[in-house]
Design a protein around this motif. Structure first.
Motif, mmCIF file in Angstrom:
data_model
loop_
_atom_site.group_PDB
_atom_site.id
_atom_site.type_symbol
_atom_site.label_atom_id
_atom_site.label_comp_id
_atom_site.label_asym_id
_atom_site.label_seq_id
_atom_site.Cartn_x
_atom_site.Cartn_y
_atom_site.Cartn_z
ATOM 1 N N CYS A 1 0.627 11.862 2.316
ATOM 2 C CA CYS A 1 -0.499 10.852 2.016
ATOM 3 C C CYS A 1 -0.594 9.862 3.144
ATOM 4 O O CYS A 1 -1.745 9.517 3.317
ATOM 5 N N HIS B 1 -0.733 9.438 -6.749
ATOM 6 C CA HIS B 1 -1.972 8.808 -6.301
ATOM 7 C C HIS B 1 -2.692 9.962 -5.554
ATOM 8 O O HIS B 1 -3.989 9.823 -5.439
ATOM 9 N N HIS B 2 -2.105 10.948 -4.791
ATOM 10 C CA HIS B 2 -2.933 11.977 -3.857
ATOM 11 C C HIS B 2 -2.473 13.235 -4.203
ATOM 12 O O HIS B 2 -3.101 14.192 -3.693
ATOM 13 N N CYS C 1 3.463 12.929 -4.771
ATOM 14 C CA CYS C 1 2.882 11.515 -5.150
ATOM 15 C C CYS C 1 1.808 11.540 -6.277
ATOM 16 O O CYS C 1 0.673 12.667 -5.977
HETATM 17 ZN ZN ZN Z 1 0.105 9.126 -2.058
#
Ligand code: ZN
Length: 190
Positions: free
Chosen positions: A153, A84-85, A82
């Motif tokens: 996450c 975002h993380h 991912c």
């Molecule tokens: Zn994430």
């Protein structure tokens, strides 16, 4: 090309991992961590091999068919990361399409999933990219892609809901227009 070593900047990654370790208060010189930056850099080459790969080559070899019955390939396991993380998300992808005279080898659909999973992703975009690649290369009457995944996450931190899955669907062509067809697919992959 798929299978070739990705041209990542290993030195940069190693440097970043060293900083990261320092950032969490680690001693980068202790035995267990000395090789870690190099290991992570080599691992990233593998995890993000899809950055430079295209799906087109996997989907370019097609075969003529007489009947245009729905083709379903379900339970294609994938592992992605991912954006975002930078944590893994993983699960299954199910793909169905209605040919318009041509089909593609079934293993090629799995390869296509691999290409788009091998990037920093969000699940919604990965699902859409797989659908669009099949649409572009094969020109079917319709395609539908469903992904179900667990996001580390979400399950390892934050809301901590182990086992919870995120489901995304991308429908194109006849699957977009025909709810009954969509339902048939959902029944088949359940
Ligand atoms: Zn994430």
């Amino acid at each position: 090309m798929w299978g070739e070593i990705l041209m990542v900047n290993r030195e940069k990654i190693e440097e970043a991992v060293r900083l990261l370790l320092e950032g969490i208060g680690e001693d980068t010189e202790r035995e267990g961590l000395r090789e870690t930056p190099g290991r992570v850099a080599r691992m990233y080459e593998e995890l993000f091999a899809g950055m430079e790969a295209g799906a087109g080559e996997h989907l370019s070899k097609t075969f003529a068919v007489d009947s245009n019955e729905m083709v379903v390939e379900k339970d294609i396991t994938f592992y992605s990361t991912c954006e975002h993380h930078m944590m893994p998300f993983f699960g299954k992808v199910h793909i169905a399409y209605i040919p318009d005279g041509r089909v593609v080898g079934l293993s090629k659909l799995a390869r296509t999933v691999e290409v788009f999973a091998g990037r920093l992703q969000i699940q919604e975009r990965m699902t859409a990219q797989i659908a669009d690649a099949v649409m572009e290369s094969l020109n079917p009457r319709g395609v539908i892609v469903m992904a179900e995944a667990e996001h580390m996450c979400m399950t390892m931190r934050g809301v901590k809901k182990p086992g919870s899955r995120t489901i995304t669907v991308a429908a194109r062509g006849e699957f977009e227009r025909d709810e009954k067809l969509k339902d048939r697919f959902l029944m088949l992959v359940k």
